[in-house]
Design a protein around this motif. Structure first.
Motif, short mmCIF file in Angstrom:
data_model
loop_
_atom_site.label_atom_id
_atom_site.label_comp_id
_atom_site.label_asym_id
_atom_site.label_seq_id
_atom_site.Cartn_x
_atom_site.Cartn_y
_atom_site.Cartn_z
N SER A 3 24.95 37.95 -32.55
CA SER A 3 24.45 38.99 -31.64
C SER A 3 22.98 39.31 -31.85
CB SER A 3 25.28 40.26 -31.81
OG SER A 3 25.02 40.84 -33.07
N ASP A 4 22.28 38.48 -32.60
CA ASP A 4 20.88 38.80 -32.85
C ASP A 4 19.94 38.08 -31.89
OD1 ASP A 4 21.23 36.26 -33.90
OD2 ASP A 4 19.90 36.61 -35.60
N LEU A 5 18.74 38.66 -31.75
CA LEU A 5 17.73 38.14 -30.84
C LEU A 5 16.40 38.03 -31.58
CD1 LEU A 5 18.49 40.54 -27.85
CD2 LEU A 5 19.09 38.13 -27.94
N SER A 6 15.62 37.04 -31.20
CA SER A 6 14.25 36.97 -31.71
C SER A 6 13.45 38.09 -31.07
CB SER A 6 13.62 35.61 -31.36
OG SER A 6 13.37 35.56 -29.95
N VAL A 7 12.26 38.35 -31.59
CA VAL A 7 11.45 39.43 -31.03
C VAL A 7 11.10 39.15 -29.57
CG1 VAL A 7 9.22 38.53 -31.86
CG2 VAL A 7 9.50 40.99 -31.46
N GLY A 8 10.82 37.90 -29.23
CA GLY A 8 10.51 37.55 -27.85
C GLY A 8 11.71 37.72 -26.94
N GLU A 9 12.88 37.28 -27.39
CA GLU A 9 14.10 37.45 -26.60
C GLU A 9 14.43 38.94 -26.42
OE1 GLU A 9 16.58 33.45 -28.00
OE2 GLU A 9 16.59 35.26 -29.27
N PHE A 10 14.26 39.67 -27.51
CA PHE A 10 14.55 41.11 -27.47
C PHE A 10 13.62 41.81 -26.47
CE2 PHE A 10 14.29 45.48 -28.96
CZ PHE A 10 15.63 45.81 -29.14
N ALA A 11 12.33 41.50 -26.55
CA ALA A 11 11.34 42.11 -25.64
C ALA A 11 11.68 41.77 -24.19
CB ALA A 11 9.94 41.65 -26.00
N SER A 12 12.02 40.53 -23.95
CA SER A 12 12.36 40.10 -22.59
C SER A 12 13.58 40.84 -22.07
CB SER A 12 12.60 38.60 -22.58
OG SER A 12 12.97 38.17 -21.30
N ARG A 13 14.63 40.92 -22.88
CA ARG A 13 15.86 41.62 -22.48
C ARG A 13 15.61 43.11 -22.28
NH1 ARG A 13 21.00 39.90 -23.71
NH2 ARG A 13 21.55 41.75 -22.51
N ALA A 14 14.74 43.71 -23.08
CA ALA A 14 14.46 45.14 -22.99
C ALA A 14 13.47 45.46 -21.86
CB ALA A 14 13.91 45.66 -24.32
N GLY A 15 12.75 44.43 -21.38
CA GLY A 15 11.77 44.65 -20.33
C GLY A 15 10.50 45.30 -20.82
N ILE A 16 10.14 45.03 -22.07
CA ILE A 16 8.93 45.61 -22.66
C ILE A 16 8.13 44.50 -23.34
CG2 ILE A 16 9.88 47.92 -22.95
CD1 ILE A 16 10.48 47.24 -25.88
N PRO A 17 6.84 44.72 -23.56
CA PRO A 17 6.04 43.73 -24.28
C PRO A 17 6.45 43.66 -25.77
CG PRO A 17 4.62 45.30 -23.12
CD PRO A 17 6.02 45.82 -23.04
N VAL A 18 6.18 42.54 -26.39
CA VAL A 18 6.46 42.38 -27.82
C VAL A 18 5.73 43.45 -28.62
CG1 VAL A 18 6.10 40.85 -29.81
CG2 VAL A 18 7.00 39.92 -27.67
N SER A 19 4.52 43.79 -28.21
CA SER A 19 3.77 44.82 -28.94
C SER A 19 4.50 46.16 -28.92
CB SER A 19 2.36 44.98 -28.35
OG SER A 19 2.44 45.36 -26.98
N THR A 20 5.19 46.47 -27.84
CA THR A 20 5.96 47.70 -27.76
C THR A 20 7.17 47.64 -28.67
OG1 THR A 20 5.20 48.07 -25.50
CG2 THR A 20 7.16 49.29 -26.18
N VAL A 21 7.80 46.48 -28.78
CA VAL A 21 8.91 46.30 -29.72
C VAL A 21 8.42 46.63 -31.13
CG1 VAL A 21 10.52 44.66 -30.77
CG2 VAL A 21 10.08 44.56 -28.30
N HIS A 22 7.29 46.07 -31.50
CA HIS A 22 6.73 46.33 -32.84
C HIS A 22 6.39 47.81 -33.02
CE1 HIS A 22 6.76 42.16 -33.89
NE2 HIS A 22 5.90 41.82 -32.95
N TYR A 23 5.84 48.43 -31.98
CA TYR A 23 5.49 49.84 -32.05
C TYR A 23 6.75 50.70 -32.23
CZ TYR A 23 3.82 54.45 -30.73
OH TYR A 23 3.54 55.79 -30.71
N TYR A 24 7.78 50.45 -31.43
CA TYR A 24 9.03 51.20 -31.56
C TYR A 24 9.62 51.04 -32.96
CZ TYR A 24 9.31 52.05 -26.46
OH TYR A 24 9.09 52.44 -25.17
#
Length: 153
Positions: A3-24
């Protein structure tokens, strides 16, 4: 993990940039773990947390308050509707106040700000003698202060 995702996959699924993933993540809103190769991985359940953050931000809830609510819900399992309602309860009053403010703003935008400091043509009709100005500066009617109204309101 399945059930895990890479940062790029996660960002894509969440609809946010990778930088926002890192910020959150830096803000403690979501969590990741590292693989033996030192790659970040995110559990799919963290996507729900991002959805909550995005909706909360869209209505003006500060991230600090979002974090407080997210800290009340477990990360390692699904939560019940009752658990979510209890965790999000602090937002109810703030959202009700915001809705009331937006409603007043919508309903009064065509007339006058009612702040006591502007000289719009209709101000003497809605704020005769600058009554609201005695209560202080700012948009008195919009923020729910100075509810005194003229007879023409």
């Amino acid at each position: 993990m399945a059930s895990d995702l890479s940062v790029g996959e996660f960002a894509s699924r969440a609809g946010i940039p990778v930088s926002t993933v890192h910020y959150y993540e830096a803000e403690g809103l979501i969590q990741s773990w590292r693989t033996p190769a030192n790659h970040r991985r995110y559990d799919r359940r963290e996507l729900r947390r991002v959805a909550i953050v995005r909706v909360a931000q869209s209505v003006g809830i500060p991230l600090a308050e979002v974090r407080e609510v997210l800290d009340r819900i477990p990360r390692n399992r699904a939560i019940s509707a009752r658990q979510w309602a209890e965790a999000a309860a602090p937002w109810r009053e703030a959202l009700d106040e915001r809705i009331a403010l937006l409603t007043r703003m919508r309903d009064q935008m065509g007339f006058c700000i009612g702040c006591g400091c502007l000289s719009l043509d209709s101000c003497p009709l809605y704020n005769a003698g600058d009554r609201l100005g005695r209560n202080g500066a700012g948009a008195r009617r919009w923020v729910g202060e100075g509810e005194e109204r003229s007879t023409l309101d």
